[in-house]
Structure formats: C-alpha cells, structure tokens
Write an enzyme that holds these catalytic residues in place. Structure first.
Site, PDB file in Angstrom:
ATOM      1  N   LYS A   1       0.855  -1.202   0.000  1.00  0.00           N
ATOM      2  CA  LYS A   1       0.000   0.000   0.000  1.00  0.00           C
ATOM      3  C   LYS A   1       0.887   1.247   0.000  1.00  0.00           C
ATOM      4  CE  LYS A   1      -3.841   1.928   2.705  1.00  0.00           C
ATOM      5  NZ  LYS A   1      -4.626   1.789   3.938  1.00  0.00           N
TER       6      LYS A   1
ATOM      7  N   SER B   1      -9.494   1.902   3.344  1.00  0.00           N
ATOM      8  CA  SER B   1      -8.666   2.646   2.446  1.00  0.00           C
ATOM      9  C   SER B   1      -7.671   1.786   1.664  1.00  0.00           C
ATOM     10  CB  SER B   1      -7.897   3.719   3.212  1.00  0.00           C
ATOM     11  OG  SER B   1      -7.105   3.136   4.205  1.00  0.00           O
TER      12      SER B   1
ATOM     13  N   SER C   1      -9.600  -0.495   7.576  1.00  0.00           N
ATOM     14  CA  SER C   1      -9.113  -0.331   6.211  1.00  0.00           C
ATOM     15  C   SER C   1      -8.479  -1.547   5.577  1.00  0.00           C
ATOM     16  CB  SER C   1      -8.107   0.819   6.160  1.00  0.00           C
ATOM     17  OG  SER C   1      -8.778   2.012   6.481  1.00  0.00           O
TER      18      SER C   1
END
Lengths: 142, 545
Positions: free
Chosen positions: B118, B193, B217
C-alpha cells in the site's frame, strides 16, 4: 443501503452508569431506542460553539477558498453535531485510554545512531541551498 | 442456508476440491507431484510456490511472467497500482532466485512471492505518495520495517497500491490519483482505504499484499473484494515506515487469497522493532503451526470452541443478504463443533463517534508535518505561513482537509474535554467490554461491513453515510485487538454476486487462534469460488499453480 446503515448511528441515551457489560438488561434499551429514533436526527446536540471554519483553517495552516468554506461548513457541522452524542454518555470515573495499551512502554536507549542515507534526505528537500533548507521570510502577525 | 448465487459454470471450470469430502492441504513434500489447480482457496499459494520452486517444477521467472501478464491485462480495468515496478528489475530478482536454487543455495521462505505494498508504506526505491498530491513523486530514504523484513525473506515487491489519501476513507475514491474498481463489479468500490491492495490480490495480480488498518481499512476491503484480510494486534507489527494517520490506532495488515497466506505473511513482518516504541517485545509464534491437514480433520475439529456473535452487528441497519451470509457462517461454525451464542456489547455504537474524534484529532497532528518544506510538493509564497497554507491547500484533498479541521476543532482549548477526552474514556469502556466478552468466549464474530460493495460515487457527498459503514470495524481498533476477515458467502449484485466477509475477533496477541479457526472454516467451506470472473474473462495467461 446507506440510509439503513445510518440506523446504526442512532444515539441511545445512557441514563444510568454503564457498569455491567454484556448484561441481559441493557439490550432492551437498544431495542426501545431504535424504534423511537428511527430517523437520524441532525439537530444540534452539542451545546458548544459551532466550528469557526476560517479560524480553524488558520490554526491548521490550510488556506481555504470561499467555495471550500461553503462546501465544508455544513458537512463538518453535521459531523461535529454527531460527535456531540458523547456528551450524553455518563463517563464519570472512567479513565481515559491514550491507546489500546496492549503492552507497556518499550523505550529504547537514548543513544544516537547514524542515518546512512543522508543524500536521499537532502534530495527530497524542495528548496535547498547548502547547507540550508530555504524558506521564505516570516511575517510577524499581531 | 448458505446461499449460492453463482451460476454453475464457474464451479465446473474450477473443479474445487471442496466438492469432494477429502481435501489435501499442500504442505512441503517433495515426493508428491504438484497438481495443476487454479487459485483454489484451500491452498497456500506461498507454500505451493516454495514447493514448486524448490522442486524445480517452476522457475521464479516463469511465475513472475505469469503474474505480470495478468497484472497487465487486468490493470486497465481495475487500476490498483499507483506505481508498478520496472518489469526488468522484477524479473532480474526472479532470475537471481532461480540462480541460487540452481546452485543449491538457500533461498528465503518468501522467495519468488510477489507482494504489493500500500502506498502509505515507505519503500526506498519506489515513490511513496500516501495517495496524496502533497507527496507526489516523493521517494523515502528508507524502507518501512515491514517491507525490509519481506525483502530480506526473498519477496519481490511488484508495486505500490492505490488508497484513500493518507488512509482516510472507506472506498479508495479519495485517492488524489485514481479510483480503483472492485474486480467483482467494475462499477463498484473495492472498499478502503486499502482498496488497491485488496483488489490486487483479488485479481491475482500478486500473491499477497500489505495494507494498513486504522478503522477497518484492511478488513472492509477484504470483505468487499472476497479475499482474506488479517489485522494484527496493535503493537504486533512495527509501524516504522507507515505514514501515520492515527498513531494510537494504525496497524499494518495482510491480504491473501487464503488464510494460510495471510498467516505466513503476518509472521514474516511481526516482531519487536526498536524504531517503533509501541511495538511489542512479545515473542511471535508461528501462526500456522496449529494447522491441520484437512484430510486428517476430525469430524468436529473445533469442538468446544466458544463463539460469540455480536448481536449489535446483526441488528437493524445491516443488509439482509449480509445477515444471512453471517448466519450461514455461524451455522457452519456450529457444524465444526463450535458453541455459538449471542453476545451483547451495549457500548458498541459509541465506538463510531469516538473513533472519528480520536482519528481526526490524531491525524490533524500527524499531518502537520506535510508543510512543503522538507519533502513533497511546495507551493510558492513570499512568506512562511503562506508557504505552509498554500502547499497544504494545494496538496491535500477535501476529505483530508475536513478531517484535519474537525480534529483541530476537537483538540482546541475549551473543546478538548468535551470531545477528545470523552472519546478516550469511551475507548476504555469499549476495551473493557471486549475483554469481558472475550473472557467468556474464545472468539467473537460479526460481519465486516453492513453491506457488500456499493457503487462508485454513491457515498461521496455524504460523509456520515460513509462513516456509518465502519461500524463493524472501528471498535476493534479502539480495543487494539486482532481480527481476521475471510469470505463466507455472496449477496446479489454484479455478474455473479458480491462477496461477503466474516469477521473473527480475538483476544490481544491471539492471532494464532484466529488463523487456526479461519483456516479450518475455509478448508471446510464448500460450494464457493472466490475468484472474480474478471480473472478468467481476461484470459490469455494460464493459471500457474
């Protein structure tokens, strides 16, 4: 779908101290309240001053365009109202938890270590004039 | 009971071993030939890869080509990556692994495993933007500890995935750069996210990926994308190199296409780090040590395990399709021998406003470092405050600005006691209520989200509607507990249905139990295929293992 999820946000008022967790009596509170307050209310719950957006923006060092102030104000207001439901909860004698506290502090020795990749650090600086990081002048506000 | 919405053709194209009574779990065994199956959930892709590489059935270069081809074909549809590694560099790393194997040299346990990271986790040799314009093009001078550990074990980083800016969001729409689509239905969000990381594993663009979980997330996108997501206990994994959003809540989490893979990945990155004062010194057990071969599973392998279904998570406000998927999962657990009961956590719904107060407040402090002075995009101004104000105004997106402003408000003099302190007190209450529930039960279960993936753009203008979707996940962050999400069923939507994830919550540092239960659940779950049609529709690249 979103509006149904909002049902879960409905406030329920703790009229008594929350002392027992998972006890059988509490769920009835929830059911009663869910039925009564089916629609999410956006009335101001908080008795505090509503947010002064331009003032907050200055504190946060973010310049907001007028259309942004217009766009953000109602949304932020709504969220802060929603935060206000915590005012109704009886929190006497409850210790604030800084973090989950799954473990105690793990401090390391206060001994300096050399960071090897200094060139990369300096390469990231937008305005560099050896050996200074260059910034514009500071204007003193009153 | 368990509703199967998929049309039969997908089930027949992938003859799932789940259709037969006995399954074999491929563990290291050089004597057995490697059977060519595709993405079946009952395998550990990591262990299969290791097996194939060491037995010379497959080379790391062939494996890498296969994944890179699929990445190239699926990426225009789903847009998972903000940065893809140079294929030549990636293939060179694969070649190095093959050369070592040829010379009978030891290779790490993750050798040849392609990992996506990420983009709010720092990688020294690649841009790390946090999904924000303010860090466009920024190259950190160091690797995050989690990344360093993966690389040391031989993993190949294939790229940086898309996210909501600085982790603030539940859809990946708040990225400054692009919107990632859900591989199950391109008109829907992958969740957030860590949407890019989840979608990337779902579309089999990589084997496993790293994400971050502050309020759900990792778990919510795992549910939306039909993959496994593992959130460790706060302190289990070093946060060094993770761009801080809310320091008391952030953790780095793992995605995989099987529970085993997430367990192996978590083990690789866990452990004390002197660079993170909140990282635990507790020993890290091998999370997969309690795994049993499915063929040798007793008829009720989880006999006596006490499972608590959190009543507040299957109440009004939850999609009926999600509710029935969770009820099906609960029934499945009962078949495995679990003792199931309903548990009530009365303070449950307080967690959401408490979370958003704490997260906004901490983020307002953490994001003050992005001022355009030492890194990132700098606006021009003839005085210093203007430099800060303009750089931040131009660099941050709307959601980030709003949360910083809300946090600034909640922390200001006169309001601190009313908001931040009260939220911390609510955190104490929630921690205690979870601890009490986990004293009476071995694990707690709930959905990971009140619905399956919704349409792109649906929640964009209504922050409270979006925040409401986090109700299932935030309390776990407030309590610092570990949680596993694994796909358990489908609801209507998209071409073949939309996946739904079951969340399993454990006591602090008890990831081993979560992984064990999740693995057995997954191994014995029959009649589902959690590979999105996009992967097979794209065609061309033949499945590799």
């Amino acid at each position: 779908m979103g509006s149904r999820a909002l049902l879960m946000l409905t406030n329920f008022n703790f009229k008594t101290t929350v002392s027992s967790f998972g006890s059988a009596s509490n769920p009835f509170f929830l059911i009663k309240n869910n039925l009564r307050t089916r629609n999410f209310s956006t009335k101001t719950r908080s008795s505090l001053q509503p947010p002064d957006l331009p003032g907050l923006a200055e504190t946060a060092r973010i310049s907001l365009a007028p259309n942004e102030v217009e766009e953000f104000a109602p949304k932020i207001g709504q969220v802060i109202d929603w935060f206000g439901q915590l005012q109704a909860v009886d929190l006497d004698n409850v210790e604030p938890a800084i973090r989950a506290d799954t473990e105690g502090d793990n401090l390391r020795e206060d001994a300096p270590q050399t960071f090897e990749n200094k060139e990369a650090l300096i390469a990231s600086v937008p305005s560099y004039e050896e050996p200074y990081i260059k910034v514009p002048k500071v204007l003193n506000k009153e | 009971m368990l509703s199967t919405i998929q049309p039969p053709r997908y089930l027949s194209r992938f003859p799932l071993r789940g259709r037969t009574k006995s399954r074999s779990f491929h563990i290291l065994s050089s004597a057995q030939p490697v059977t060519k199956t595709c993405f079946a959930a009952d395998q550990s892709q990591i262990l299969s890869i290791r097996d194939s590489l060491l037995n010379r059935h497959l080379s790391a270069v062939e494996l890498t080509h296969s994944y890179l081809d699929r990445l190239k074909q699926t990426e225009p549809h789903i847009n998972c990556f903000l940065h893809v590694s140079d294929p030549d560099k990636v293939l060179k790393q694969a070649q190095d692994i093959d050369d070592k194997i040829k010379r009978n040299e030891e290779v790490g346990p993750l050798a040849g495993v392609l990992v996506a990271i990420k983009d709010n986790i720092c990688t020294a040799d690649m841009p790390s933007t946090g999904g924000s314009y303010i860090l466009e093009g920024y190259r950190p001078p160091f690797d995050a500890t989690a990344v360093k550990r993966l690389k040391d074990l031989g993993a190949i980083v294939v790229g940086k995935t898309n996210l909501d800016e600085f982790g603030m969001g539940s859809t990946t729409e708040a990225s400054a750069f692009k919107v990632t689509a859900n591989p199950w239905d391109l008109s829907r969000v992958p969740g957030g996210s860590s949407g890019g990381s989840a979608a990337s594993v779902s579309a089999r663009q990589c084997v496993v990926s790293l994400g971050s979980d502050t309020g759900g997330s990792v778990r919510q996108p795992a549910s939306f994308c039909g993959v496994v997501g593992l959130k460790p206990t706060y302190g289990r994994v070093s946060r060094f190199g993770l761009m801080a959003y809310a320091s008391s809540l952030d953790v780095i989490g793992c995605f995989g296409s099987s529970v085993a893979d997430t367990g192996i990945l978590l083990h690789a990155i866990s452990g004390h780090d002197s660079l993170d004062a909140t990282s635990s010194k507790r020993e890290v057990p091998d999370f997969t040590s309690q795994f049993t071969y499915a063929s040798s599973l007793k008829s009720r392998p989880l006999e006596g395990l006490r499972v608590g279904l959190i009543r507040e998570t299957v109440d009004a406000g939850v999609d009926s399709g999600v509710k029935s998927a969770i009820e099906g999962a609960a029934a499945h657990l009962e078949q495995l021998g679990c003792v199931l009961k309903e548990v009530s956590l009365p303070s449950f719904s307080l967690g959401l406003p408490a979370y958003y107060i704490l997260a906004s407040s901490e983020s307002s402090s953490n994001l003050s470092r992005y001022d355009g002075v030492r890194y990132g995009n700098q606006a021009s101004s003839d005085e210093l405050n203007g430099l800060y104000e303009e750089s931040r105004a131009k660099g941050f997106g709307s959601e980030v600005k709003m949360r910083i402003l809300m946090g600034t408000y909640a922390l200001s003099a006169g309001y601190y006691d009313a908001y931040y302190k009260r939220a911390q007190q609510v955190r104490t209450i929630i921690r205690k209520s979870f601890k009490a529930a986990l004293d009476e039960n071995d694990i707690l279960i709930s959905p990971a989200a009140p619905s399956a993936a919704y349409k792109i753009g649906e929640k964009k203008n209504d922050p409270l509607a979006m925040y409401a979707g986090d109700i299932m996940t935030v309390n776990v962050n407030l309590a610092g507990l570990p949680a596993l999400v694994l796909p358990c069923g489908f609801v209507e939507g998209g071409a073949v249905g939309l996946p739904v994830g079951l969340q399993i919550i454990g006591a602090a540092f008890d990831e081993e139990k979560l992984v064990k239960v999740g693995h057995i659940f997954e191994q014995t779950l029959e009649g589902y295929n959690f590979v999105p049609p996009l992967v097979t529709d794209v065609g061309g690249a033949s499945p590799e293992l």
